[in-house]
Design an enzyme around this catalytic site. Structure first.
Site, PDB file in Angstrom:
ATOM      1  N   LYS A 222      -8.468  16.779   1.215  1.00 14.58           N
ATOM      2  CA  LYS A 222      -8.848  16.800   2.161  1.00 14.58           C
ATOM      3  C   LYS A 222     -11.126  16.191   1.273  1.00 14.58           C
ATOM      4  O   LYS A 222     -11.774  16.317   2.121  1.00 14.58           O
ATOM      5  CB  LYS A 222      -9.662  17.702   2.903  1.00 14.58           C
ATOM      6  CG  LYS A 222      -8.083  17.958   3.654  1.00 14.58           C
ATOM      7  CD  LYS A 222      -8.028  18.628   4.381  1.00 14.58           C
ATOM      8  CE  LYS A 222      -6.376  18.890   5.536  1.00 14.58           C
ATOM      9  NZ  LYS A 222      -6.504  19.837   5.753  1.00 14.58           N
ATOM     10  N   ASP A 296      -4.523  15.690  11.804  1.00 13.51           N
ATOM     11  CA  ASP A 296      -5.112  16.808  10.798  1.00 13.51           C
ATOM     12  C   ASP A 296      -6.220  15.987  10.170  1.00 13.51           C
ATOM     13  O   ASP A 296      -6.641  14.469   9.562  1.00 13.51           O
ATOM     14  CB  ASP A 296      -4.220  16.826   8.636  1.00 13.51           C
ATOM     15  CG  ASP A 296      -5.660  17.753   8.400  1.00 13.51           C
ATOM     16  OD1 ASP A 296      -6.736  17.744   9.076  1.00 13.51           O
ATOM     17  OD2 ASP A 296      -4.649  18.633   8.305  1.00 13.51           O
TER      18      ASP A 296
END
Length: 395
Positions: A222, A296
């Protein structure tokens, strides 16, 4: 500083069953009492909270995001083929209209070619040794025992496959990058569990019982990284199209020669800024698609990286491609099975197993549509006026 004398009032939970409408209502009432806010709209939702374990904790309601529909977008990919109508969840005015315009041009020019060229999801542990020689020696030992390590990792998952282990040494530290394929799941949790099992096997079976941390942070979960741009994280996807010079002028109000000239200028600007993306705004389209389809959304931090490559053709047409080197998406698991998110994936024909590459190609084709539209708007001079007309709330 001391916290003595300060009271902490925790969010209420139901120890018996915390995923019910009653438990959610209890938390909303608590929040309203604590803050004075009114949560009337947060309370409106259509699905059973019993579906939510594994997706969220302390559930109290929903945040509704408007979903716009764009298309048709013609895609001629390996996995995505045909005309697609794309759901995009956003609160940014002009975004849906802009992507819709790019899709019209692409479709009228014969569509977008899309290809998934690589799959790779990582977890990157680090082993601490006594010195660099020991680190190198452990790396050689890993090569000799790869099949056993692979077996230990893959025993934890039915979908994940360990493909290779890359090695990087800094002083006495051996950084490893375990590369997997993960089927239709994004796979971060999957490969974390698999890599932990592999590292415990290494620690148990190596004579020196080396110490490790599960993440040495070169998986850059991420977070963008140049390593992921070069080596791939998630899926590496290419979308490309040849645009008719006449269609560019009639639909976009821009000509191929000016587009190529501006491409050279923006390329230099992206290089000077150290940008992870030499294009215009891939994060816009990806975020809107991610929210609509239960991805996500934090994975946009990696997935937005992009490389634009273009050619001005001798006949006046324009070749335009965009490569997404670290697109992290899923069509199964996580938020993809929730009610509205599953409906949006169904709209694309992408829910469930065997659909992740198809969805990745749709994502890349959508990004290309947005690149074309925004770049043309900047040249034509209607970028600001379009936002002023469509992107401002008025009473």
């Amino acid at each position: 500083m001391t916290t003595k004398g300060l009271e902490r009032t925790p969010v209420p939970r139901d120890k018996e069953d915390d995923y019910t409408r009653k438990a959610a209502a209890h938390r909303r009432a608590f929040a309203e009492q604590q803050t004075g806010a009114v949560l009337e709209h947060v309370a409106q939702y259509s699905f059973d909270p019993a579906q939510l374990p594994g997706d969220i904790e302390n559930f109290m309601g929903v945040a509704q995001v408007p979903v716009g529909l764009t298309g048709p977008l013609r895609i001629e990919g390996e996995h995505a083929r045909g005309n697609f109508y794309i759901p995009m969840a956003t609160t940014e005015g002009t975004l849906v209209a802009s992507y819709n315009r790019g899709m019209r041009l692409l479709t009228e020019c014969g569509g977008v070619k899309t290809t998934v060229v690589k799959h790779s999801m990582q977890r990157s542990p680090v082993f601490e040794l006594g010195d660099a020689l020991q680190a190198r020696t452990l790396g050689e030992w890993l090569d000799d025992h790869f099949s056993e390590i692979q077996h230990a990792a893959e025993a934890t998952t039915s979908a994940g496959k360990l493909v290779e282990i890359r090695k990087y040494i800094i002083g006495p530290l051996l950084y490893l990058r375990f590369n997997y394929t993960t089927g239709d799941a994004a796979g971060q949790n999957m490969v974390g569990k698999a890599t932990l099992a592999a590292c415990l096997w290494i620690q148990t079976n190596h004579p020196n019982r080396p110490h490790f941390f599960l993440s040495g942070n070169i998986d850059t979960d991420k977070k963008h990284s140049q390593m992921n741009t070069i080596e791939t994280r998630g899926k590496r996807v290419v979308a490309e199209a040849t645009l008719s010079g006449d269609a560019l002028k009639s639909i976009m109000g821009a000509d191929a020669e000016t587009l190529f000239h501006v491409r050279q200028i923006s390329q230099a600007g992206a290089f000077m800024a150290g940008s992870s993306n030499n294009g215009a705004h891939s994060a816009n389209g990806l975020t809107a698609l991610f929210i609509a389809t239960g991805q996500d959304v934090a994975n946009v931090a990696e997935s937005h990286a992009a490389i634009v490559y273009a050619q001005l053709l001798a006949n006046g047409d324009y070749y335009w491609s965009i490569t997404l080197p670290s697109l992290v998406v899923a069509t199964y698991g996580g938020g993809t099975g929730l009610a509205t998110q599953r409906e949006c994936l169904d709209l694309l024909g992408c829910y469930g197993t065997g659909q992740a590459d198809k969805f990745a190609e749709i994502c890349a084709a959508t990004v290309l549509a947005g690149e074309i539209s925004l770049s043309s708007a900047i040249i034509r001079g209607d970028w600001v006026s379009s936002h002023d007309r469509l992107g401002r709330n008025r009473p």
